[in-house]
Design a protein around this motif. Structure first.
Motif, PDB file in Angstrom:
ATOM      1  N   ASP A 105       4.609  11.701  -9.479  1.00 20.38           N
ATOM      2  CA  ASP A 105       4.714  12.668 -10.637  1.00 20.38           C
ATOM      3  C   ASP A 105       4.525  14.213  -9.755  1.00 20.38           C
ATOM      4  N   LEU A 106       4.253  14.339  -8.628  1.00 16.95           N
ATOM      5  CA  LEU A 106       4.443  15.649  -7.913  1.00 16.95           C
ATOM      6  C   LEU A 106       5.848  15.935  -7.854  1.00 16.95           C
ATOM      7  N   LEU A 107       6.671  14.919  -8.162  1.00 18.02           N
ATOM      8  CA  LEU A 107       8.234  15.407  -7.893  1.00 18.02           C
ATOM      9  C   LEU A 107       8.830  15.577  -9.500  1.00 18.02           C
ATOM     10  N   SER A 108       9.711  16.463  -9.652  1.00 11.47           N
ATOM     11  CA  SER A 108      10.238  16.647 -10.766  1.00 11.47           C
ATOM     12  C   SER A 108      11.987  16.429 -10.652  1.00 11.47           C
ATOM     13  N   ILE A 109      12.207  15.276 -10.539  1.00 15.18           N
ATOM     14  CA  ILE A 109      13.816  14.998 -10.385  1.00 15.18           C
ATOM     15  C   ILE A 109      14.426  14.370 -11.637  1.00 15.18           C
ATOM     16  N   GLY A 110      15.419  14.969 -12.127  1.00 16.53           N
ATOM     17  CA  GLY A 110      16.180  14.415 -13.243  1.00 16.53           C
ATOM     18  C   GLY A 110      15.689  14.364 -14.584  1.00 16.53           C
ATOM     19  N   GLN A 111      16.454  13.764 -15.384  1.00 17.16           N
ATOM     20  CA  GLN A 111      15.831  13.797 -16.643  1.00 17.16           C
ATOM     21  C   GLN A 111      15.410  12.466 -17.344  1.00 17.16           C
ATOM     22  N   GLY A 112      15.490  11.413 -16.430  1.00 20.07           N
ATOM     23  CA  GLY A 112      15.046   9.999 -16.775  1.00 20.07           C
ATOM     24  C   GLY A 112      14.257   9.510 -15.930  1.00 20.07           C
ATOM     25  N   HIS A 113      14.129   8.505 -15.260  1.00 17.94           N
ATOM     26  CA  HIS A 113      13.489   7.638 -14.586  1.00 17.94           C
ATOM     27  C   HIS A 113      13.683   8.163 -13.096  1.00 17.94           C
ATOM     28  N   GLY A 114      12.705   8.951 -12.655  1.00 17.02           N
ATOM     29  CA  GLY A 114      12.815   9.661 -11.201  1.00 17.02           C
ATOM     30  C   GLY A 114      12.251   8.783 -10.137  1.00 17.02           C
ATOM     31  N   PRO A 115      12.444   9.216  -8.832  1.00 14.80           N
ATOM     32  CA  PRO A 115      12.083   8.161  -7.718  1.00 14.80           C
ATOM     33  C   PRO A 115      10.667   8.368  -7.520  1.00 14.80           C
ATOM     34  N   VAL A 116      10.387   7.406  -6.660  1.00 18.38           N
ATOM     35  CA  VAL A 116       9.004   7.543  -6.020  1.00 18.38           C
ATOM     36  C   VAL A 116       8.848   8.554  -4.906  1.00 18.38           C
ATOM     37  N   HIS A 117       7.572   8.825  -4.605  1.00 14.90           N
ATOM     38  CA  HIS A 117       7.535   9.976  -3.636  1.00 14.90           C
ATOM     39  C   HIS A 117       7.381   9.313  -2.327  1.00 14.90           C
ATOM     40  N   HIS A 118       8.482   9.384  -1.592  1.00 14.97           N
ATOM     41  CA  HIS A 118       8.503   8.457  -0.436  1.00 14.97           C
ATOM     42  C   HIS A 118       7.976   9.316   0.885  1.00 14.97           C
ATOM     43  N   PHE A 119       7.807  10.698   0.647  1.00 11.17           N
ATOM     44  CA  PHE A 119       7.280  11.313   1.594  1.00 11.17           C
ATOM     45  C   PHE A 119       6.051  11.954   1.266  1.00 11.17           C
ATOM     46  N   TYR A 120       5.136  11.226   0.613  1.00 11.37           N
ATOM     47  CA  TYR A 120       3.870  11.990  -0.092  1.00 11.37           C
ATOM     48  C   TYR A 120       2.894  12.132   1.077  1.00 11.37           C
ATOM     49  N   ALA A 121       2.926  11.539   2.204  1.00 12.08           N
ATOM     50  CA  ALA A 121       2.007  11.896   3.414  1.00 12.08           C
ATOM     51  C   ALA A 121       2.545  13.097   3.912  1.00 12.08           C
ATOM     52  N   LEU A 122       3.718  13.508   4.115  1.00  9.69           N
ATOM     53  CA  LEU A 122       3.902  14.787   4.530  1.00  9.69           C
ATOM     54  C   LEU A 122       3.765  16.020   3.812  1.00  9.69           C
ATOM     55  N   HIS A 123       3.564  15.632   2.074  1.00 11.12           N
ATOM     56  CA  HIS A 123       3.547  16.665   1.112  1.00 11.12           C
ATOM     57  C   HIS A 123       1.997  16.941   1.337  1.00 11.12           C
ATOM     58  N   SER A 124       0.922  15.947   1.726  1.00  9.76           N
ATOM     59  CA  SER A 124      -0.373  15.922   1.636  1.00  9.76           C
ATOM     60  C   SER A 124      -0.564  16.896   2.743  1.00  9.76           C
ATOM     61  N   LEU A 125       0.011  16.599   4.179  1.00 14.38           N
ATOM     62  CA  LEU A 125      -0.240  17.323   5.458  1.00 14.38           C
ATOM     63  C   LEU A 125       0.154  18.878   5.052  1.00 14.38           C
ATOM     64  N   ARG A 126       1.247  19.210   4.324  1.00 18.30           N
ATOM     65  CA  ARG A 126       1.692  20.429   4.078  1.00 18.30           C
ATOM     66  C   ARG A 126       0.847  21.237   3.053  1.00 18.30           C
ATOM     67  N   ASP A 127       0.092  20.499   2.261  1.00 17.09           N
ATOM     68  CA  ASP A 127      -1.068  21.034   1.394  1.00 17.09           C
ATOM     69  C   ASP A 127      -2.137  21.547   2.240  1.00 17.09           C
ATOM     70  N   GLN A 128      -2.698  20.434   3.097  1.00 19.93           N
ATOM     71  CA  GLN A 128      -3.883  20.574   3.826  1.00 19.93           C
ATOM     72  C   GLN A 128      -3.542  21.862   4.901  1.00 19.93           C
ATOM     73  N   GLY A 129      -2.252  22.106   5.393  1.00 26.56           N
ATOM     74  CA  GLY A 129      -1.978  23.199   6.279  1.00 26.56           C
ATOM     75  C   GLY A 129      -1.877  24.477   5.590  1.00 26.56           C
ATOM     76  N   THR A 173       0.831  -1.228   0.185  1.00 30.43           N
ATOM     77  CA  THR A 173      -0.038  -0.090   0.037  1.00 30.43           C
ATOM     78  C   THR A 173       0.685   1.349   0.061  1.00 30.43           C
ATOM     79  N   TYR A 174       1.952   1.113   0.912  1.00 33.87           N
ATOM     80  CA  TYR A 174       2.764   2.210   0.880  1.00 33.87           C
ATOM     81  C   TYR A 174       3.674   2.678  -0.332  1.00 33.87           C
ATOM     82  N   LEU A 175       4.097   1.617  -1.199  1.00 32.93           N
ATOM     83  CA  LEU A 175       4.793   1.819  -2.462  1.00 32.93           C
ATOM     84  C   LEU A 175       3.778   2.357  -3.397  1.00 32.93           C
ATOM     85  N   THR A 176       2.506   1.739  -3.298  1.00 36.36           N
ATOM     86  CA  THR A 176       1.432   2.285  -4.476  1.00 36.36           C
ATOM     87  C   THR A 176       0.980   3.624  -4.422  1.00 36.36           C
TER      88      THR A 176
END
Length: 294
Positions: free
Chosen positions: A270-294, A260-263
Protein backbone atom coordinates in the motif's frame (compact mmCIF):
# COMPACT_ATOMS: atom_id res chain seq x y z
CA UNK A 1 8.16 -9.73 10.35
CA UNK A 2 11.64 -10.94 9.45
CA UNK A 3 13.37 -9.62 6.36
CA UNK A 4 14.48 -12.49 4.10
CA UNK A 5 18.16 -13.28 3.82
CA UNK A 6 19.77 -11.83 0.71
CA UNK A 7 22.99 -13.38 -0.52
CA UNK A 8 26.07 -11.16 -0.73
CA UNK A 9 26.97 -10.19 -4.31
CA UNK A 10 29.73 -12.13 -6.01
CA UNK A 11 33.07 -10.42 -6.66
CA UNK A 12 33.14 -8.54 -9.95
CA UNK A 13 36.14 -10.56 -11.12
CA UNK A 14 34.28 -13.86 -10.75
CA UNK A 15 31.03 -13.54 -12.74
CA UNK A 16 30.61 -17.32 -12.93
CA UNK A 17 29.50 -17.26 -9.29
CA UNK A 18 26.63 -14.87 -9.97
CA UNK A 19 23.39 -16.74 -9.13
CA UNK A 20 21.46 -16.63 -12.43
CA UNK A 21 17.77 -17.50 -12.62
CA UNK A 22 15.88 -17.78 -15.91
CA UNK A 23 12.20 -16.89 -16.03
CA UNK A 24 10.11 -18.38 -18.83
CA UNK A 25 6.74 -16.62 -18.87
CA UNK A 26 4.45 -14.09 -20.48
CA UNK A 27 5.00 -10.33 -20.46
CA UNK A 28 2.68 -8.07 -18.43
CA UNK A 29 2.50 -4.63 -20.00
CA UNK A 30 1.28 -3.25 -16.67
CA UNK A 31 4.46 -4.42 -14.96
CA UNK A 32 2.83 -6.18 -12.01
CA UNK A 33 2.95 -9.86 -12.96
CA UNK A 34 4.59 -12.24 -15.42
CA UNK A 35 8.13 -11.61 -16.67
CA UNK A 36 8.22 -8.15 -15.12
CA UNK A 37 7.30 -9.38 -11.63
CA UNK A 38 9.73 -12.28 -11.95
CA UNK A 39 12.66 -10.05 -12.86
CA UNK A 40 11.88 -7.71 -9.96
CA UNK A 41 11.56 -10.58 -7.46
CA UNK A 42 14.75 -12.31 -8.60
CA UNK A 43 16.68 -9.03 -8.49
CA UNK A 44 15.27 -7.98 -5.10
CA UNK A 45 16.21 -11.32 -3.53
CA UNK A 46 19.84 -11.17 -4.62
CA UNK A 47 19.93 -12.94 -7.98
CA UNK A 48 20.44 -12.06 -11.62
CA UNK A 49 17.42 -12.53 -13.90
CA UNK A 50 17.32 -13.46 -17.57
CA UNK A 51 14.13 -14.17 -19.48
CA UNK A 52 12.36 -16.02 -22.27
CA UNK A 53 9.01 -14.50 -23.25
CA UNK A 54 6.24 -16.91 -24.27
CA UNK A 55 3.43 -14.40 -24.89
CA UNK A 56 2.76 -10.68 -24.96
CA UNK A 57 -0.24 -9.41 -23.04
CA UNK A 58 -2.10 -6.12 -23.11
CA UNK A 59 -3.03 -5.67 -19.47
CA UNK A 60 -3.10 -3.28 -16.55
CA UNK A 61 -4.36 -3.31 -12.97
CA UNK A 62 -7.95 -3.63 -14.24
CA UNK A 63 -7.45 -6.79 -16.30
CA UNK A 64 -6.21 -8.40 -19.50
CA UNK A 65 -7.50 -7.04 -22.81
CA UNK A 66 -5.38 -9.07 -25.22
CA UNK A 67 -2.86 -11.93 -25.56
CA UNK A 68 -0.41 -12.37 -28.44
CA UNK A 69 1.42 -15.73 -28.30
CA UNK A 70 5.07 -16.00 -29.30
CA UNK A 71 5.78 -18.81 -31.79
CA UNK A 72 7.33 -22.01 -30.42
CA UNK A 73 10.24 -21.55 -32.85
CA UNK A 74 11.12 -18.15 -31.39
CA UNK A 75 10.70 -19.44 -27.83
CA UNK A 76 13.24 -22.12 -28.76
CA UNK A 77 15.58 -19.49 -30.22
CA UNK A 78 15.41 -17.47 -27.00
CA UNK A 79 16.13 -20.57 -24.89
CA UNK A 80 19.17 -21.48 -26.99
CA UNK A 81 20.45 -17.90 -26.73
CA UNK A 82 20.40 -17.72 -22.94
CA UNK A 83 21.47 -21.29 -22.18
CA UNK A 84 24.38 -21.24 -24.67
CA UNK A 85 25.94 -18.23 -22.96
CA UNK A 86 24.73 -17.86 -19.37
CA UNK A 87 25.40 -20.18 -16.44
CA UNK A 88 21.76 -20.65 -15.46
CA UNK A 89 21.30 -22.54 -12.21
CA UNK A 90 17.53 -22.21 -11.68
CA UNK A 91 14.54 -21.82 -13.98
CA UNK A 92 11.12 -20.46 -13.08
CA UNK A 93 8.32 -21.31 -15.52
CA UNK A 94 5.09 -19.32 -15.65
CA UNK A 95 2.57 -18.73 -18.44
CA UNK A 96 2.87 -21.17 -21.35
CA UNK A 97 0.08 -20.48 -23.80
CA UNK A 98 -0.21 -23.74 -25.76
CA UNK A 99 1.00 -27.32 -26.15
CA UNK A 100 3.60 -26.39 -28.78
CA UNK A 101 5.39 -24.00 -26.45
CA UNK A 102 5.20 -26.49 -23.57
CA UNK A 103 6.83 -29.15 -25.75
CA UNK A 104 9.64 -26.82 -26.82
CA UNK A 105 10.34 -25.72 -23.25
CA UNK A 106 10.42 -29.34 -22.04
CA UNK A 107 12.72 -30.37 -24.89
CA UNK A 108 15.21 -27.58 -24.14
CA UNK A 109 15.16 -28.19 -20.38
CA UNK A 110 16.00 -31.84 -21.03
CA UNK A 111 18.82 -30.70 -23.33
CA UNK A 112 20.38 -28.12 -21.01
CA UNK A 113 19.46 -29.72 -17.65
CA UNK A 114 19.45 -26.76 -15.24
CA UNK A 115 19.89 -27.77 -11.62
CA UNK A 116 16.53 -26.43 -10.39
CA UNK A 117 13.16 -26.00 -12.10
CA UNK A 118 10.21 -24.28 -10.41
CA UNK A 119 6.94 -24.58 -12.33
CA UNK A 120 4.09 -22.18 -11.58
CA UNK A 121 1.22 -23.74 -13.58
CA UNK A 122 -0.67 -20.67 -14.79
CA UNK A 123 -3.87 -22.38 -15.90
CA UNK A 124 -6.93 -20.67 -14.42
CA UNK A 125 -8.15 -17.09 -14.86
CA UNK A 126 -9.51 -15.04 -11.96
CA UNK A 127 -12.99 -15.70 -13.41
CA UNK A 128 -12.50 -19.44 -12.90
CA UNK A 129 -12.17 -20.21 -16.62
CA UNK A 130 -9.32 -22.39 -17.85
CA UNK A 131 -6.56 -20.58 -19.76
CA UNK A 132 -5.19 -23.77 -21.37
CA UNK A 133 -6.85 -26.24 -23.70
CA UNK A 134 -7.11 -29.87 -22.62
CA UNK A 135 -4.22 -30.97 -24.87
CA UNK A 136 -1.99 -28.29 -23.35
CA UNK A 137 -2.88 -29.38 -19.80
CA UNK A 138 -2.12 -32.98 -20.72
CA UNK A 139 1.23 -31.94 -22.25
CA UNK A 140 2.07 -29.91 -19.16
CA UNK A 141 1.40 -32.91 -16.91
CA UNK A 142 3.28 -35.37 -19.12
CA UNK A 143 6.22 -33.24 -20.30
CA UNK A 144 6.99 -30.53 -17.74
CA UNK A 145 5.78 -31.65 -14.33
CA UNK A 146 8.14 -34.68 -14.31
CA UNK A 147 11.08 -32.27 -14.88
CA UNK A 148 10.19 -29.82 -12.12
CA UNK A 149 11.81 -29.88 -8.69
CA UNK A 150 8.81 -27.91 -7.42
CA UNK A 151 5.39 -27.02 -8.78
CA UNK A 152 3.46 -24.17 -7.13
CA UNK A 153 -0.28 -24.44 -7.91
CA UNK A 154 -2.93 -22.37 -6.20
CA UNK A 155 -6.21 -24.08 -5.32
CA UNK A 156 -7.94 -23.71 -8.73
CA UNK A 157 -4.79 -24.93 -10.48
CA UNK A 158 -4.44 -27.87 -8.07
CA UNK A 159 -8.05 -28.87 -8.75
CA UNK A 160 -7.39 -28.69 -12.49
CA UNK A 161 -4.15 -30.69 -12.31
CA UNK A 162 -5.81 -33.47 -10.31
CA UNK A 163 -8.76 -33.66 -12.70
CA UNK A 164 -11.35 -32.53 -10.17
CA UNK A 165 -12.92 -29.80 -12.35
CA UNK A 166 -14.19 -29.04 -15.84
CA UNK A 167 -13.74 -25.97 -18.03
CA UNK A 168 -14.93 -23.63 -15.27
CA UNK A 169 -14.10 -23.74 -11.58
CA UNK A 170 -16.86 -22.49 -9.30
CA UNK A 171 -15.38 -20.69 -6.25
CA UNK A 172 -17.95 -22.47 -4.08
CA UNK A 173 -16.25 -25.77 -4.96
CA UNK A 174 -12.99 -24.54 -3.45
CA UNK A 175 -14.61 -23.85 -0.08
CA UNK A 176 -15.63 -27.48 0.44
CA UNK A 177 -12.51 -29.25 -0.82
CA UNK A 178 -11.21 -32.23 1.10
CA UNK A 179 -7.78 -30.81 1.89
CA UNK A 180 -6.12 -34.12 2.76
CA UNK A 181 -7.44 -35.82 -0.36
CA UNK A 182 -6.21 -32.96 -2.55
CA UNK A 183 -2.74 -33.15 -0.99
CA UNK A 184 -2.58 -36.91 -1.67
CA UNK A 185 -3.72 -36.37 -5.26
CA UNK A 186 -1.01 -33.76 -5.80
CA UNK A 187 1.60 -36.05 -4.27
CA UNK A 188 0.57 -38.71 -6.79
CA UNK A 189 1.06 -36.51 -9.90
CA UNK A 190 4.54 -35.16 -9.06
CA UNK A 191 7.83 -37.02 -8.78
CA UNK A 192 9.24 -34.25 -6.63
CA UNK A 193 7.73 -31.49 -4.47
CA UNK A 194 4.52 -29.46 -4.63
CA UNK A 195 3.82 -26.15 -2.91
CA UNK A 196 0.04 -25.88 -2.62
CA UNK A 197 -0.73 -22.20 -2.13
CA UNK A 198 -3.61 -21.51 0.22
CA UNK A 199 -4.40 -17.94 -0.72
CA UNK A 200 -7.85 -18.89 -2.03
CA UNK A 201 -8.93 -20.08 1.43
CA UNK A 202 -9.91 -16.48 2.06
CA UNK A 203 -11.95 -17.19 5.21
CA UNK A 204 -8.76 -18.06 7.09
CA UNK A 205 -6.97 -15.40 9.14
CA UNK A 206 -3.68 -16.89 8.02
CA UNK A 207 -2.40 -17.59 4.52
CA UNK A 208 -1.19 -21.17 4.77
CA UNK A 209 0.77 -22.99 2.09
CA UNK A 210 1.59 -26.71 2.10
CA UNK A 211 4.98 -28.02 1.00
CA UNK A 212 4.23 -31.56 -0.12
CA UNK A 213 7.05 -34.06 -0.60
CA UNK A 214 7.05 -37.81 -1.11
CA UNK A 215 7.03 -38.52 2.61
CA UNK A 216 5.90 -35.35 4.37
CA UNK A 217 3.66 -32.27 4.32
CA UNK A 218 4.94 -29.09 5.95
CA UNK A 219 2.65 -26.13 6.63
CA UNK A 220 4.01 -22.62 6.07
CA UNK A 221 1.79 -19.89 7.48
CA UNK A 222 1.82 -16.12 7.61
CA UNK A 223 -0.82 -13.70 8.80
CA UNK A 224 -3.08 -12.76 5.91
CA UNK A 225 -2.34 -9.27 4.59
CA UNK A 226 -5.41 -7.21 3.69
CA UNK A 227 -4.64 -5.12 0.60
CA UNK A 228 -5.99 -4.56 -2.90
CA UNK A 229 -2.45 -4.70 -4.26
CA UNK A 230 -2.16 -8.43 -4.87
CA UNK A 231 -1.44 -8.54 -8.60
CA UNK A 232 1.42 -10.91 -9.39
CA UNK A 233 1.64 -12.69 -6.03
CA UNK A 234 1.98 -16.17 -7.56
CA UNK A 235 4.62 -15.06 -10.05
CA UNK A 236 6.53 -13.26 -7.32
CA UNK A 237 6.55 -16.23 -4.93
CA UNK A 238 7.72 -18.81 -7.47
CA UNK A 239 10.38 -16.47 -8.88
CA UNK A 240 11.72 -15.71 -5.40
CA UNK A 241 11.90 -19.43 -4.57
CA UNK A 242 13.81 -20.11 -7.80
CA UNK A 243 16.15 -17.21 -6.99
CA UNK A 244 16.93 -18.61 -3.54
CA UNK A 245 17.51 -22.09 -4.99
CA UNK A 246 20.01 -20.58 -7.44
CA UNK A 247 21.81 -19.02 -4.48
CA UNK A 248 22.29 -22.36 -2.76
CA UNK A 249 19.37 -22.51 -0.31
CA UNK A 250 17.77 -25.90 0.33
CA UNK A 251 14.27 -26.40 -1.05
CA UNK A 252 12.64 -25.98 2.37
CA UNK A 253 14.67 -22.86 3.14
CA UNK A 254 14.05 -21.40 -0.32
CA UNK A 255 10.30 -21.87 0.12
CA UNK A 256 10.37 -20.28 3.59
CA UNK A 257 12.48 -17.35 2.38
CA UNK A 258 10.21 -16.91 -0.64
CA UNK A 259 7.11 -16.89 1.57
CA UNK A 260 8.71 -14.32 3.90
CA UNK A 261 9.72 -12.12 0.96
CA UNK A 262 6.22 -12.21 -0.55
CA UNK A 263 4.57 -11.47 2.80
CA UNK A 264 6.78 -8.41 3.29
CA UNK A 265 6.11 -7.30 -0.30
CA UNK A 266 2.37 -7.53 0.45
CA UNK A 267 2.74 -5.74 3.79
CA UNK A 268 4.42 -2.82 2.01
CA UNK A 269 2.19 -2.92 -1.09
CA UNK A 270 0.00 0.00 0.00
CA UNK A 271 3.03 2.28 -0.11
CA UNK A 272 2.59 2.06 -3.88
CA UNK A 273 -0.16 3.83 -5.81
CA UNK A 274 -0.26 2.06 -9.17
CA UNK A 275 -3.34 2.07 -11.41
CA UNK A 276 -7.04 2.01 -10.65
CA UNK A 277 -7.52 -1.69 -9.90
CA UNK A 278 -5.47 -4.39 -8.19
CA UNK A 279 -1.97 -2.99 -8.04
CA UNK A 280 1.28 -4.93 -7.67
CA UNK A 281 3.07 -5.99 -4.52
CA UNK A 282 6.07 -3.89 -3.47
CA UNK A 283 8.98 -5.94 -4.82
CA UNK A 284 11.62 -3.44 -3.70
CA UNK A 285 10.27 -2.69 -0.22
CA UNK A 286 13.75 -3.21 1.28
CA UNK A 287 15.23 -0.45 -0.91
CA UNK A 288 12.28 1.78 0.01
CA UNK A 289 13.03 1.20 3.72
CA UNK A 290 16.74 1.95 3.22
CA UNK A 291 15.88 5.18 1.42
CA UNK A 292 13.64 6.27 4.28
CA UNK A 293 16.35 5.46 6.82
CA UNK A 294 18.85 7.54 4.85
Amino acid sequence: MNTPTIAKPSPLNNPARTPITLTIAGSDSGGGAGIQADIKAISATGGYACSVITALTAQNTLGVSGIFPVSPAFVEQQLDAVFSDLEIRAVKIGMLSDAGIIQVVAKKLRQYQPEFIVLDPVMVATSGDLLLEEDAISTLKNELIPLANLITPNLPEAVTLTGSAGRHIDPSVLKCLDQEMLIEQLRAISNNAVLLKGGHWEHDAFSTDYLITESDTVTISAERVVTRNTHGTGCTLSAAIASYLAQGFSLADAVNQGKTYLTEALCHADLLSIGQGHGPVHHFYALHSLRDQG
